[in-house]
Design an enzyme around this catalytic site. Structure first.
Site, PDB file in Angstrom:
ATOM      1  N   THR A   1       0.896  -1.148   0.000  1.00  0.00           N
ATOM      2  CA  THR A   1       0.000   0.000   0.000  1.00  0.00           C
ATOM      3  C   THR A   1       0.928   1.189   0.000  1.00  0.00           C
ATOM      4  O   THR A   1       2.100   1.050   0.327  1.00  0.00           O
ATOM      5  CB  THR A   1      -0.820  -0.001   1.328  1.00  0.00           C
ATOM      6  OG1 THR A   1      -1.745  -1.072   1.306  1.00  0.00           O
ATOM      7  CG2 THR A   1      -1.589   1.278   1.560  1.00  0.00           C
TER       8      THR A   1
ATOM      9  N   ASP B   1      -8.274  -1.448   5.477  1.00  0.00           N
ATOM     10  CA  ASP B   1      -8.222  -0.229   6.285  1.00  0.00           C
ATOM     11  C   ASP B   1      -7.978   1.017   5.437  1.00  0.00           C
ATOM     12  O   ASP B   1      -8.333   2.129   5.835  1.00  0.00           O
ATOM     13  CB  ASP B   1      -7.120  -0.342   7.350  1.00  0.00           C
ATOM     14  CG  ASP B   1      -5.754  -0.615   6.738  1.00  0.00           C
ATOM     15  OD1 ASP B   1      -5.681  -1.249   5.657  1.00  0.00           O
ATOM     16  OD2 ASP B   1      -4.739  -0.204   7.341  1.00  0.00           O
TER      17      ASP B   1
ATOM     18  N   ARG C   1     -14.087  -7.144  -0.499  1.00  0.00           N
ATOM     19  CA  ARG C   1     -13.401  -6.882   0.776  1.00  0.00           C
ATOM     20  C   ARG C   1     -12.824  -5.471   0.787  1.00  0.00           C
ATOM     21  O   ARG C   1     -12.161  -5.053  -0.152  1.00  0.00           O
ATOM     22  CB  ARG C   1     -12.271  -7.896   0.961  1.00  0.00           C
ATOM     23  CG  ARG C   1     -11.425  -7.692   2.217  1.00  0.00           C
ATOM     24  CD  ARG C   1     -10.130  -6.976   1.920  1.00  0.00           C
ATOM     25  NE  ARG C   1      -9.243  -6.920   3.083  1.00  0.00           N
ATOM     26  CZ  ARG C   1      -8.149  -6.172   3.133  1.00  0.00           C
ATOM     27  NH1 ARG C   1      -7.820  -5.410   2.104  1.00  0.00           N
ATOM     28  NH2 ARG C   1      -7.394  -6.155   4.203  1.00  0.00           N
TER      29      ARG C   1
HETATM   30  N1  ASP Z   1      -3.504  -2.343   4.559  1.00  0.00           N
HETATM   31  C1  ASP Z   1      -3.762  -2.923   3.271  1.00  0.00           C
HETATM   32  C2  ASP Z   1      -5.074  -3.634   3.303  1.00  0.00           C
HETATM   33  O1  ASP Z   1      -5.371  -4.291   4.284  1.00  0.00           O
HETATM   34  C3  ASP Z   1      -2.732  -3.880   2.812  1.00  0.00           C
HETATM   35  C4  ASP Z   1      -1.311  -3.472   3.026  1.00  0.00           C
HETATM   36  O2  ASP Z   1      -1.027  -2.394   3.460  1.00  0.00           O
HETATM   37  O3  ASP Z   1      -0.437  -4.264   2.725  1.00  0.00           O
HETATM   38  O4  ASP Z   1      -5.785  -3.610   2.334  1.00  0.00           O
END
Ligand code: ASP
Length: 408
Positions: free
Chosen positions: A239, A270, A267
């Protein structure tokens, strides 16, 4: 603001000490209780490691008076446009049905506004769509088809986000696939059991060989096969968050992602959740997150950290508190926490900042870092709550070292 010598020295050691500071309920004692931390430099931009290359353009823009949110969006547009970044925007790894679904949010401190989109298909620059939601609607959050239609109405081009590279990795995952997916029981299920730890050399060699063969049949070029196999066995996360602060003290933040690889369709993680993946308060600072989205939502991580700083807690301790809440949600059960990871990017309104993480690295040799530009561009290691590397989820028995060596 008072500056003590210990404040300067504290940063380096707090991470290694902090595990020992958790009490039996995981409430934790503050490693440095509400100590004054010196202000940092302004302007400043902090972001996840994959934004590093894009700070060169964004920093002069910010320093020349550019808007703080636009500066942060300039940084995250880099990975969104990059087909080789498989965690964000174009080329992001898809959901379990092979469809790329993107999430993003942003907050503009000076005008105290927010925008967010979730589960968006076919539009690459979702961080900018989040800004358009903020600027051109009376809403804060749009999801799915409605968000896509809104983006098109705003002039964003529809395009296929699934690159050949990501499509083939997904196909490899599909063809190989077994029970190691995102269907329950999840980590939070009381019946969840950690995998057997006994290394099974033969089994792993067999797995790698089988995957390598399927990858070859799918036409994945030899030089990309190992990467593809690893992305199937250990679905990657990734991310980008970015927060930007100008010399007047205006501050903004944004976060954008393709979410967890092979997630269930629909889905949301966060990243699009205001208060979890990003939270900016013009009076206090801006915080963002990357890592285990489900865990971060449960502690409203970014908001928790901003509120901690509002009460005078240092950026680092404010972040450590959120990490301890994540640990507390699992009663500090390290058998479970080894599969969770989280990084917080924390920027206070006066330029003080911190990068904190649950674990200090995500593979034995890959430390978590944050990228910073305050006139000098650099990557800095995060301060970790736990020493060592997190393990990937869905869980599998540890790959024996000799197999790793053979197939890396
Ligand atoms: N936080 C991101 C999510 O859960 C994934 C990530 O940061 O790797 O979609």
């Amino acid at each position: 603001m008072t500056i003590s010598r210990r404040d300067f020295l504290g940063t380096a050691v707090a991470g290694s000490l902090s595990l020992g500071l958790l009490d039996s309920k995981g409430n934790g004692q503050e490693s440095k209780k509400n100590e004054a931390v010196p202000s940092g430099k302004r302007p400043i931009i902090i972001c996840a490691h994959n934004g590093y290359n894009y700070l060169d353009d964004a920093y002069p823009f910010l320093a020349a008076g550019g808007d703080t949110l636009d500066a942060a969006l300039k940084v995250v547009k880099g990975p969104e446009d990059d087909p080789n970044d498989t965690s964000v925007g174009l080329g992001g790894l898809p959901n379990e049905e092979g469809v790329v679904e993107l999430d993003a949010c942003c907050m503009h401190g000076p005008t105290r506004r927010a925008g967010s989109v979730g589960g968006v298909r076919n539009i690459k620059n979702v961080s900018q769509v989040a800004k358009a939601v903020m600027n051109h609607t009376g809403h804060v959050m749009l999801v799915g088809e409605g968000a896509e239609r809104f983006a098109v109405a705003q002039g964003f081009p529809r395009e296929n986000l699934l690159t050949e590279h990501s499509r083939k990795i997904w196909l490899l995952w599909k063809e190989y696939h077994s029970t190691g997916d995102w269907w329950g029981p999840g980590l939070a299920d009381p019946h969840w059991q950690p995998p057997r730890e006994k290394p099974q050399v033969g089994l792993w060699q067999e797995r790698y060989r089988r995957l390598d063969e399927i990858a070859a049949n799918l036409g994945i070029a030899p030089e990309f096969r190992n990467e593809a196999v690893h992305k199937v066995l250990f679905p990657p996360t990734g991310t980008i968050h970015c927060s930007a602060l100008n010399d007047k003290g205006e501050i903004s933040g944004c976060t954008t992602t393709s979410g967890l690889a092979y997630k269930l369709p629909g889905r949301l993680g966060d990243s699009p959740i205001i208060g979890a993946g990003c939270y900016t308060d013009q009076d206090v600072g801006s915080v963002g997150a990357t890592g285990s989205g489900e865990e971060n939502i449960k502690v409203a991580g970014a908001h928790t950290i901003v509120e901690n700083m509002r009460r005078g807690t240092s950026p680092q301790d404010a972040g450590m508190d959120a990490l301890k809440r994540i640990a507390r949600n699992y009663n500090n059960d390290m058998k479970k926490l080894q599969f969770v990871d989280m990084v917080y990017y924390i920027l206070r309104k006066d330029g003080a900042y911190a990068g904190v993480s649950l674990w200090d690295s995500y593979e034995a040799s890959k430390p978590h870092t944050i990228a910073v530009h305050d006139g000098t561009k650099r990557q800095e290691k995060t301060v970790a709550l736990f020493q060592g590397a997190s393990r990937d989820f869905p869980p599998d028995p540890k790959v024996p070292a000799e197999v790793m060596k053979e197939f890396k």
